[in-house]
Design an enzyme around this catalytic site. Structure first.
Site, mmCIF file in Angstrom:
data_model
loop_
_atom_site.group_PDB
_atom_site.id
_atom_site.type_symbol
_atom_site.label_atom_id
_atom_site.label_comp_id
_atom_site.label_asym_id
_atom_site.label_seq_id
_atom_site.Cartn_x
_atom_site.Cartn_y
_atom_site.Cartn_z
ATOM 1 N N GLU A 286 -22.881 -9.882 -6.649
ATOM 2 C CA GLU A 286 -22.733 -8.615 -5.895
ATOM 3 C C GLU A 286 -23.812 -8.503 -4.830
ATOM 4 O O GLU A 286 -23.548 -8.072 -3.700
ATOM 5 C CB GLU A 286 -22.776 -7.405 -6.838
ATOM 6 C CG GLU A 286 -21.607 -7.325 -7.800
ATOM 7 C CD GLU A 286 -20.262 -7.547 -7.133
ATOM 8 O OE1 GLU A 286 -19.980 -6.890 -6.116
ATOM 9 O OE2 GLU A 286 -19.483 -8.392 -7.623
ATOM 10 N N TRP A 289 -22.721 -10.514 -2.034
ATOM 11 C CA TRP A 289 -21.758 -9.853 -1.132
ATOM 12 C C TRP A 289 -22.505 -9.112 -0.023
ATOM 13 O O TRP A 289 -22.068 -9.040 1.117
ATOM 14 C CB TRP A 289 -20.885 -8.858 -1.903
ATOM 15 C CG TRP A 289 -19.617 -9.444 -2.450
ATOM 16 C CD1 TRP A 289 -19.351 -9.724 -3.760
ATOM 17 C CD2 TRP A 289 -18.434 -9.814 -1.707
ATOM 18 N NE1 TRP A 289 -18.087 -10.247 -3.863
ATOM 19 C CE2 TRP A 289 -17.503 -10.307 -2.630
ATOM 20 C CE3 TRP A 289 -18.084 -9.763 -0.352
ATOM 21 C CZ2 TRP A 289 -16.243 -10.753 -2.257
ATOM 22 C CZ3 TRP A 289 -16.825 -10.209 0.037
ATOM 23 C CH2 TRP A 289 -15.911 -10.700 -0.916
ATOM 24 N N TRP A 317 -0.443 1.428 13.072
ATOM 25 C CA TRP A 317 -1.043 2.504 12.270
ATOM 26 C C TRP A 317 -0.369 3.827 12.588
ATOM 27 O O TRP A 317 0.075 4.054 13.715
ATOM 28 C CB TRP A 317 -2.543 2.636 12.576
ATOM 29 C CG TRP A 317 -3.389 1.429 12.304
ATOM 30 C CD1 TRP A 317 -4.090 0.722 13.223
ATOM 31 C CD2 TRP A 317 -3.652 0.807 11.040
ATOM 32 N NE1 TRP A 317 -4.775 -0.311 12.622
ATOM 33 C CE2 TRP A 317 -4.526 -0.284 11.280
ATOM 34 C CE3 TRP A 317 -3.248 1.054 9.727
ATOM 35 C CZ2 TRP A 317 -4.994 -1.115 10.263
ATOM 36 C CZ3 TRP A 317 -3.723 0.222 8.717
ATOM 37 C CH2 TRP A 317 -4.569 -0.840 8.979
ATOM 38 N N ASN A 352 -17.442 1.299 -7.042
ATOM 39 C CA ASN A 352 -16.868 0.230 -6.217
ATOM 40 C C ASN A 352 -15.366 0.034 -6.427
ATOM 41 O O ASN A 352 -14.601 -0.103 -5.473
ATOM 42 C CB ASN A 352 -17.606 -1.084 -6.483
ATOM 43 C CG ASN A 352 -17.034 -2.215 -5.649
ATOM 44 O OD1 ASN A 352 -17.038 -2.157 -4.426
ATOM 45 N ND2 ASN A 352 -16.498 -3.234 -6.312
ATOM 46 N N TRP A 370 -8.013 1.721 9.130
ATOM 47 C CA TRP A 370 -9.208 1.671 8.280
ATOM 48 C C TRP A 370 -10.411 2.316 8.947
ATOM 49 O O TRP A 370 -11.330 2.801 8.268
ATOM 50 C CB TRP A 370 -9.531 0.228 7.875
ATOM 51 C CG TRP A 370 -9.843 -0.711 9.023
ATOM 52 C CD1 TRP A 370 -8.981 -1.533 9.665
ATOM 53 C CD2 TRP A 370 -11.123 -0.894 9.670
ATOM 54 N NE1 TRP A 370 -9.625 -2.222 10.668
ATOM 55 C CE2 TRP A 370 -10.938 -1.862 10.686
ATOM 56 C CE3 TRP A 370 -12.393 -0.351 9.487
ATOM 57 C CZ2 TRP A 370 -11.981 -2.281 11.525
ATOM 58 C CZ3 TRP A 370 -13.428 -0.773 10.316
ATOM 59 C CH2 TRP A 370 -13.212 -1.729 11.315
ATOM 60 N N TRP A 393 -14.333 -2.148 4.106
ATOM 61 C CA TRP A 393 -13.072 -1.579 4.616
ATOM 62 C C TRP A 393 -12.171 -2.664 5.178
ATOM 63 O O TRP A 393 -10.959 -2.688 4.923
ATOM 64 C CB TRP A 393 -13.356 -0.505 5.673
ATOM 65 C CG TRP A 393 -13.561 0.829 5.019
ATOM 66 C CD1 TRP A 393 -14.752 1.392 4.650
ATOM 67 C CD2 TRP A 393 -12.537 1.728 4.582
ATOM 68 N NE1 TRP A 393 -14.527 2.589 4.025
ATOM 69 C CE2 TRP A 393 -13.181 2.822 3.975
ATOM 70 C CE3 TRP A 393 -11.142 1.714 4.654
ATOM 71 C CZ2 TRP A 393 -12.472 3.909 3.435
ATOM 72 C CZ3 TRP A 393 -10.422 2.799 4.120
ATOM 73 C CH2 TRP A 393 -11.097 3.872 3.515
#
Ligand SMILES: Cc1cc2nc3c(=O)[nH]c(=O)nc-3n(C[C@H](O)[C@H](O)[C@H](O)COP(=O)(O)OP(=O)(O)OC[C@H]3O[C@@H](n4cnc5c(N)ncnc54)[C@H](O)[C@@H]3O)c2cc1C
Length: 487
Positions: A286, A289, A317, A352, A370, A393
């Site tokens: 993590e 990341w 969109w 998360n 997004w 995102w």
């Protein structure tokens, strides 16, 4: 009086494991510490409300910690590129040190470095924000990794990172010239905390309970408690929003109150003492990341403004303000989505797993760009991070570098049932449906009339009906994706 060494604090609001501060101390000069609240430079993305609230506490704690070491934190407000040269000249400084940033702000840093060095100042910058800086974990061709798994494999092969630096015991203080008095501001004058109305009550309740708080001291308490209580079992429990199973270090890391290498070292020590290797690996991944997101920010830029995969520039969109508002306010009629959005509003934080579910819901079920979700998170998260937020995102939306392997649409009901199996998380945040049985807590529209009545739920009145039919939303998202896939 000896010429001072200046330390410019930015996203590194700590005294321990701070290479810039260490360099100032090692210079043998008196040290002058300052922070600039820069909301006006075009390279800087202004902080959202929740992050500003956090910053206040973080700065207050840094000021205390410098005070305890005989030093002081000086605050300024305005464009860094104008203020830094003024501070340098008024203090007659010999050196300026800072820890590096990785977004567009680094253009400011590069210009300042060049200019001040030309004027004869010693200017040095240090790595202090990541386990491995962008450019130090590269693929065999010498390029940046585009996919997380091989990036992490290569990063972990380089472990462990260097031992964190201890906090200095004392910091000889430089005098502060009168001429700067007029320019400097107090923490109160920065007005980072909301007043009229004070909407930070839920955040205070969440982050300041049990003597915790914002800032470096709280960060270390939190890390210690996490290692003691939750590292063992982390791999299994980290996906469960109904459990208190993750570190909640994110805002502390965001503002650099603690470094990822301090976190990795503490976890590594726990592993040596017997914590399961799988749990260490999972926590390390993590943190990995985070490095990966920063690498994306550094190598691609514009992470929150444009699709990493430009196929998505043609995504059809939808503009739907009322659906966007229902999502923001936790009124979609999908309990796990609503629970997450209400947790966010109240605590400035969201688990998360739930971040992934709500992001998928907005970009797929509602087919809303997004960027609208990213900017809502930017304003409402205490850990709103210039790399992790847009990268998260884009990963969920499918427009990212390392997007989900296929166009995945999270099913909010089955996700809820899997990761909040007893419905405890939903019941905490959506109390109006708390008395529904577990079987339907994640899909109230399937409840029998008697169950709804017994729970005092009237769909469409006490709790919304779903704003989109799951299957319709799914099909619409897939159809939209087909149109850009063919390009
Ligand atoms: C749509 C979306 C938006 C996100 N926005 C942010 C954000 O603005 N700021 C932020 O810090 N994280 C963000 N994340 C990542 C992640 O959700 C949070 O870091 C995590 O929930 C924080 O809780 P924790 O500290 O208890 O995490 P832990 O599970 O204890 O993890 C430890 C640390 O690792 C890092 N980390 C964990 N997961 C990720 C991840 N997926 N990507 C990058 N770093 C990670 C964080 O710094 C975290 O504090 C986002 C994820 C998604 C899907």
């Amino acid at each position: 009086m000896a010429q001072p060494a200046l330390v410019w604090f930015r996203d590194d609001l700590r005294v321990a494991d701070n290479p810039a501060l260490r360099a100032a101390l090692d210079s043998g000069r008196p040290v002058l510490c300052f922070f600039i609240f820069d909301d006006s430079s075009p390279e800087i993305r202004p902080l959202g409300g929740a992050a500003r609230w956090w910053l206040h506490g973080s700065l207050a704690n840094l000021a205390d910690n410098l005070d305890k070491r005989g030093n002081r934190l000086h605050l300024f407000s305005g464009a860094a590129e104008e203020l830094v040269p003024r501070i340098v000249s008024e203090t007659d400084a010999a050196a300026l040190f800072w820890n590096r940033r990785y977004g567009p702000e680094r253009e400011i840093d590069a210009r300042l470095k060049k200019r001040l060095r030309t004027e004869g100042l010693e200017v040095r910058s240090f790595p202090g924000r990541l386990v491995y800086e962008p450019g130090t974990v590269l693929n065999q061709g010498g390029g940046y990794y585009k996919v997380f798994t091989p990036f992490n494999r290569a990063a972990v092969a380089q472990d462990p990172p260097e031992t964190p630096l201890p906090a200095p015991r004392e910091l000889p203080r430089a005098s502060f010239p009168k001429a700067l008095d007029a320019l400097s501001v107090t923490l109160e004058e920065l007005a980072l905390e909301p007043r009229g109305p004070d909407w930070a009550g839920g955040m205070r309740e969440t982050w300041e309970k049990d003597g915790a708080g914002r800032g470096e001291d709280a960060a270390h308490k939190r890390l210690k408690a996490f290692i003691a209580d939750h590292l063992s079992g982390y791999a299994k429990n980290r996906d469960r929003p109904d459990l208190d199973a993750t570190s909640r270090l994110s805002p502390h890391l965001r503002f650099g109150e603690i470094t990822p290498r301090q976190a990795v070292h503490a976890a590594l020590a726990a592993k040596t003492d017997g914590a399961p290797a799988g749990d260490y690996d999972s926590f390390r991944a993590e943190i990995g990341w985070r490095d990966f997101s920063y690498q994306l920010l550094f190598s691609r830029g514009g992470l929150h403004t444009r699709n990493m995969n430009d196929q998505f520039d043609a995504m059809p969109w939808r503009e739907d303000d009322s659906a966007l508002r229902a999502w923001q306010e936790g009124r979609t009629g999908f309990p796990v989505v609503d629970a997450g959005m209400r947790q966010l509003w109240h605590q400035g934080y969201m688990h998360n797993r739930v971040r992934m579910i709500v992001a998928s819901f907005l970009t797929k079920h509602l087919l809303i760009d997004w960027k609208a979700g990213e900017s809502w998170f930017w304003d409402t998260l205490v850990d709103a991070d210039p790399a992790n937020n847009p990268a998260g995102w884009q990963w969920v939306a499918g427009s990212g570098a390392d997007a989900q392997p296929y166009y995945r649409i999270f099913n909010p009901m089955t996700q809820g049932e899997k990761f909040d199996p007893q419905g405890d998380y939903v019941r905490q945040w959506v109390p109006e449906i708390a008395d529904l049985p577990n079987r339907v807590i994640h899909r109230p529209w399937e409840a029998k009339r008697e169950a709804l009545e017994a729970a005092g739920v009237v769909l469409g009145e006490t709790y919304p009906k779903p704003i989109v039919i799951h299957e319709d939303g799914r099909k619409r998202a897939l159809a939209a994706f087909e149109t850009i896939k063919r390009r």
